[in-house]
Structure formats: C-alpha cells, structure tokens
Design a protein around this motif. Structure first.
Motif, PDB file in Angstrom:
ATOM      1  N   HIS A 298      68.724  22.093  38.242  1.00  0.00           N
ATOM      2  CA  HIS A 298      69.860  21.847  39.129  1.00  0.00           C
ATOM      3  C   HIS A 298      70.557  23.168  39.453  1.00  0.00           C
ATOM      4  CE1 HIS A 298      69.609  17.799  37.193  1.00  0.00           C
ATOM      5  NE2 HIS A 298      69.923  17.394  38.414  1.00  0.00           N
ATOM      6  N   HIS A 299      70.678  23.466  40.721  1.00  0.00           N
ATOM      7  CA  HIS A 299      71.428  24.651  41.134  1.00  0.00           C
ATOM      8  C   HIS A 299      72.248  24.318  42.378  1.00  0.00           C
ATOM      9  CE1 HIS A 299      69.234  27.149  38.303  1.00  0.00           C
ATOM     10  NE2 HIS A 299      68.089  26.754  38.808  1.00  0.00           N
ATOM     11  N   PRO A 300      73.582  24.283  42.280  1.00  0.00           N
ATOM     12  CA  PRO A 300      74.411  24.122  43.476  1.00  0.00           C
ATOM     13  C   PRO A 300      74.504  25.474  44.197  1.00  0.00           C
ATOM     14  CG  PRO A 300      75.778  24.177  41.490  1.00  0.00           C
ATOM     15  CD  PRO A 300      74.358  24.303  41.023  1.00  0.00           C
TER      16      PRO A 300
ATOM     17  N   CYS B 275      74.377  30.756  42.827  1.00  0.00           N
ATOM     18  CA  CYS B 275      74.467  29.440  42.219  1.00  0.00           C
ATOM     19  C   CYS B 275      75.908  29.231  41.781  1.00  0.00           C
ATOM     20  CB  CYS B 275      73.532  29.334  41.025  1.00  0.00           C
ATOM     21  SG  CYS B 275      73.647  27.704  40.253  1.00  0.00           S
TER      22      CYS B 275
ATOM     23  N   ASN C  81      76.874  26.900  39.624  1.00  0.00           N
ATOM     24  CA  ASN C  81      77.005  26.633  38.193  1.00  0.00           C
ATOM     25  C   ASN C  81      77.518  27.955  37.634  1.00  0.00           C
ATOM     26  OD1 ASN C  81      76.278  26.946  35.397  1.00  0.00           O
ATOM     27  ND2 ASN C  81      74.974  25.139  35.580  1.00  0.00           N
TER      28      ASN C  81
ATOM     29  N   HIS D 148      75.470  29.994  35.254  1.00  0.00           N
ATOM     30  CA  HIS D 148      74.325  30.646  35.913  1.00  0.00           C
ATOM     31  C   HIS D 148      74.817  31.860  36.715  1.00  0.00           C
ATOM     32  CE1 HIS D 148      71.806  26.647  36.033  1.00  0.00           C
ATOM     33  NE2 HIS D 148      72.388  26.858  34.858  1.00  0.00           N
TER      34      HIS D 148
ATOM     35  N   MET E 244      72.858  34.866  38.527  1.00  0.00           N
ATOM     36  CA  MET E 244      72.193  34.161  39.627  1.00  0.00           C
ATOM     37  C   MET E 244      73.003  34.325  40.912  1.00  0.00           C
ATOM     38  SD  MET E 244      70.637  30.339  39.524  1.00  0.00           S
ATOM     39  CE  MET E 244      68.874  30.454  39.219  1.00  0.00           C
TER      40      MET E 244
HETATM   41 CU    CU Z   1      72.066  27.471  38.877  1.00  0.00          CU
END
Ligand code: CU
Ligand code: C2O
Ligand code: CU
Length: 528
Positions: free
Chosen positions: A454-456, A510, A512, A515, A520
């Motif tokens: 999962h990556h928003p 991302c 999150n 992350h 990220m």
């Molecule tokens: Cu992510």
C-alpha cells in the motif's frame, strides 16, 4: 534481545507489544501481514502501536471544530496571518494531559479560510526545539513557499548550523519564514502540515497539521449546506503512554539525531485511538438535515473504510461532491468512503433520512478493535433545510494527453539489500539535490505509479486525473481532481497531469509518513 519500540521504559502492555514487534521484525512479516489483510493490520501496510493507557470511553467526548484563524492584516495587496509553532499541553484523553507540537499550540492547528485568487502570506514562527517545514497540501504554490523538505525553519535558539542540522543544504531560515500562497486554484479542502526532511512522521504525529479551505464563486453559488453545517473532519489515529504522552517509535525521541522508527514499524505506524479534530471518538449533535463533511485522513499510515451504522433507510449513505482538488463535475452516491492517508472526500450526509433521536455511528470497517469506529452523530432535532445537492457542481475539464505525451513510470517498492529498512522510488532513495524528472509547464504528461504494497502516492504543485487503475478505468474513489491516490499491493495507476505556472523543484512521494521519512520521495523540476 527485546526492543522497546518507544525507547522508553516498558510499562504494562508494552512487554507483549515489544515481543510482538520483535517477532514481526525478526520474521520480516510486518509488511506481508499488512498486505495480505490479516490480523491487526487489515487493509494496511503498517503495524499497530498499542497505547499503554486505558482507552477512553467512545462516543462521549463532545465533537469540536478547530478555530478559524483571524488575519493580522487585510489589504488590497493580500491577507497576512501569523502562526506560532509551539509546544503545548492539551487534554486529549479525559483526565490526562498530552504534550504536543502545535500550530498556535493547538491540535489540530487553526483553520485558514481563503478565497480563490486571494494572496495570503502566513508568517510561521518556530519556537519548537526542532527544525520545521510547512507544506500546504494541495496548494498550487510557487516552489519557494511549497515547503521543500530541506527548506528548514530553524528554531530561533539552539545550535543549528546554517544549512540545517542534517547537512542537506536547502534554503533555511532562522526563527520565522513567510509562506506566500497566491491561491490561483478552485475551491477545495486543503491542509497544511509539517514536511521536515526525515522527521515528518513524528512531527505530524505530535500535532503539526491543520485545515486550509479555499472557496470560490462557483462553490458559493451552489445551494450546498454551509455555515455550521459545513464541517471539517480531520481523522487520525494515535497511541498514548500511561501518562498521556503521545507514543511513537522514533529512534531518537528528541528528533535531532537518527531519523526513522524501529524496524518493527518501518512499514508504518498505526495507533489504537481514533481522533476527529483532536478528540477521541467524539459525539456530535446534529439537526435532521443535510450536512457537508470535509473528510481528511491525516493519519500517518492508516487507511479507513467509512460507513454509517445504521445506513439510511432510503438514499445513499454519502453523496460525494468533492475530492482532493475540489468539486466533482457531478455528485456520486457512495455506500462507503475509502480514504488513504492525505486524501480528502467532500460528502453530503442527509440526517433528514433518520428519525429524530437516532444515533448514527461512523464506522471504520477496515479497523480492528478500538479502531473499528470513528465518531457518532446524535440526531437531536428537526430543522428547516434549504440546502440541496444539484445534479451538476463544477466544470472539470478532462486532461487529454496527446499521442506523443511524455510517459513516466514511478515504482514504489520496499528497499532490499543495502536499502533494507528504506523505501525506494525507481530503485532510488530520496536525494534533495537530484531532479528525477523535468516536466515542461503546460504540457499534459502520463504518469504511471506502480506499487508493491500500500502506498498513497502524492504529487505537489498541480492536481492530476486518474485514467486507469490496473486494466480498468478509474476506481470508485478516483474521481475528479486528485493530488493523492491510494495504491494497493501490486497495483498500477495511470494518471494525466499538467503542471502549471511555477518553475522550480517540487516533490512526489508516498504519504505513508514512515515511508516518506524512510526516503520514499522523489524530486522533479518544472521548466518553462
Ligand atoms: Cu509507501
Ligand atoms: Cu501532504 Cu508532500 O505532502
Ligand atoms: Cu502536498
């Protein structure tokens, strides 16, 4: 070896928590459990950090809305605000106090309201013991006010060498900085939050987040619910220590040394207390009429699936009227709202479909245990309702990429080998000095986001439109102008994006926040 993820003396539940974290880290299963949707982290790439205090009774704390900020000056040239970032002690859990980092010492920060085209300058003073960066999420903002993660506002006192404590360079200022927002953008629910390099997760967790609402004539002409029936909902999860302190697994709780969280939480931190506008599972009295709710998921990592219990006997639970970047072309009926970190959904709920005296709970059907509900509404009285939801809302011109539109691929993947414990985009970790793309202003490009877990995914400067989710069209929650899109494990989302007006360095990353802090992020430079 037993690792206490908070770095504080273990108390109560912390013992079993530590053991669980240790096993999770040891077997390397924390992320996979999230991805496969079992256990405490259903639908999540993240791990639960349990509170070490008894959780408060749900649905008894009165609901509240953050105060609207008053400007220090209004003139033809624009509007000026001053916000002081400061430590404060507030009561979040009944009977306990919690030390926060707050904009004006409040959690959430005060709400900024601005009109389209209004030039707003916000002077942020940093009286916290750590550097900060302010980003207006969803703002169409020139690069020097966008909150690039190394453009630090250093505390007015303390030994922070120019160039920042981490040696990343950037345009640092000491004590205060003016952020200028031209607001050349449509009415939308934006939010501002900390964006400091390597430490965004803990600094937002401690309270640095607030609403920033933009209005325009298109919106004002619509008969939507307004005034105190236009209600922002900042939803976030948190964990607390026995003494009421916020609990977070920072490697350096002073937030000045080593960034990041313990390995058990590298996939993201979930709390077991759900806050709405800073109150745990609040209860709100409503009239039996339509309300507009501006839903923001301001959690570090948690994804929510919101449903009403009971659902209305007739009509949809939610009529979605807006997304991240503003009003939709036409309303969409939804039985649930799925919202990943940093996404916004503007919805109408008609409590006129419930008898007076009803109790309606906003559930989180992806939540387990205490996280399975968010807040409650009590329908207390009948009242006149002049509002309605028109069949057309705003003009949303489709972005049409031409046949030779530039295509860029962005792969969001957990690091391996020497990148173990980090999160990568196209195999690289963030470098604030490296520009990974040079999009031309005014040109429509196709960007494809690929995810392992999962990556928003969030893009600064200009909103985008989702063209495809996998092999299909946009998903149920992808409509309208988006600036954040929820990627699920092994998914690809293709969007059309056109950057406009401002040349300079911006980010995609991302959202999150664990992350993000673990690299990220990617920088791109818009050119004329
Ligand atoms: Cu992510
Ligand atoms: Cu809401 Cu770059 O962030
Ligand atoms: Cu942003």
């Amino acid at each position: 070896m037993v690792v206490d993820p908070t770095g504080r003396p273990a108390a109560g539940e912390a013992v079993s928590l530590s053991r669980r974290s240790f096993l999770g880290g040891l077997a390397g299963t924390a992320v996979l459990m999230g991805a496969s949707g079992c256990g405490s982290s259903r639908g999540q790439t993240a791990e639960l950090l349990a509170s070490a205090t008894a959780l408060p009774t749900r649905f008894v704390t009165p609901f509240s809305v953050p105060p609207v900020k008053e400007p220090v000056r209004r003139s033809a040239a624009g509007t000026a605000y001053e916000i002081v970032q400061r430590p404060a002690r507030v009561e979040i859990l009944p009977g306990l106090t919690t030390e926060i980092m707050g904009y004006d010492g409040s959690f959430p920060g005060p709400t900024i309201r601005a009109r389209r085209g209004e030039r707003v300058t916000i002077t942020h003073r940093n009286t916290l013991p750590v550097p900060t960066v302010v980003h207006l999420h969803g703002g169409h903002t020139p690069a020097d006010s966008d909150g690039y993660p190394t453009d630090l506002v250093l505390p007015s006192s303390g030994r922070f060498p120019h160039g920042g404590p981490m040696g990343h360079g950037g345009a640092t200022s000491r004590g205060a900085r003016d952020y200028v927002y031209p607001h050349d953008q449509a009415a939308a629910t934006l939010w501002y939050h900390d964006h400091r390099m390597d430490f965004t997760g803990p600094q937002v967790w401690r309270g640095l987040a607030g609403f920033h609402l933009v209005t325009d004539e298109v919106e004002a002409a619509l008969p939507l619910p307004d005034g105190d029936r236009d209600v922002p909902l900042m939803i976030m999860d948190r964990a607390f220590d026995a003494d009421g302190a916020l609990r977070y697994p920072s490697l350096d709780p002073a937030l000045l040394g080593r960034p990041g969280v313990g390995p058990a939480y590298a996939s993201g931190v979930l709390g077991d207390v759900i806050l709405v506008n800073g109150r745990p599972w609040p209860v709100m009295e409503v009239d039996a009429v339509r309300y507009r709710f501006r839903i923001l998921n301001a959690s570090n990592a948690r994804r929510y699936r919101l449903e009403l219990d009971p659902p209305p006997t007739e009509g949809p639970a939610f009529t979605q009227i807006g997304s991240d970047g503003g009003l939709l072309a036409a309303p969409i009926e939804q039985t649930a709202i799925q919202v990943a970190a940093a996404e916004r959904f503007d919805v109408i709920v008609d409590f006129g479909c419930y008898p007076v005296g009803s109790e309606v709970t906003l559930l989180n059907t992806w939540g387990v245990g205490s996280a399975d509900a968010v807040m409650r509404f009590q329908v207390v009285r009948a009242a006149p309702d002049e509002s309605s939801v028109p069949a057309t809302l705003a003009v949303v011109a489709p972005l049409e990429p031409g046949p030779d539109a530039r295509v860029r691929d962005w792969r969001f993947v957990q690091g391996t080998g020497s990148r173990q414990g980090q999160w990568t985009i196209n195999g690289q970790v963030f470098d604030p000095l490296r520009m990974d793309a040079q999009p031309r202003l005014g040109e429509v490009e196709i960007w494809r986001f690929y995810a392992d877990l999962h990556h928003p995914v969030h893009v600064h400067l200009s909103p985008f439109q989702v063209l495809h989710r996998g092999t299909g069209g946009p998903g149920d929650y992808d409509h309208g102008w988006k600036d954040t899109v929820d990627l699920r494990p092994a998914e690809m989302v293709e969007v059309a994006v056109r950057f406009e007006d401002y040349a300079g360095a911006f980010m995609l990353h991302c959202h999150n926040l664990e992350h993000e802090d673990m690299m990220m992020m990617s920088a791109f430079e818009t050119t004329r």
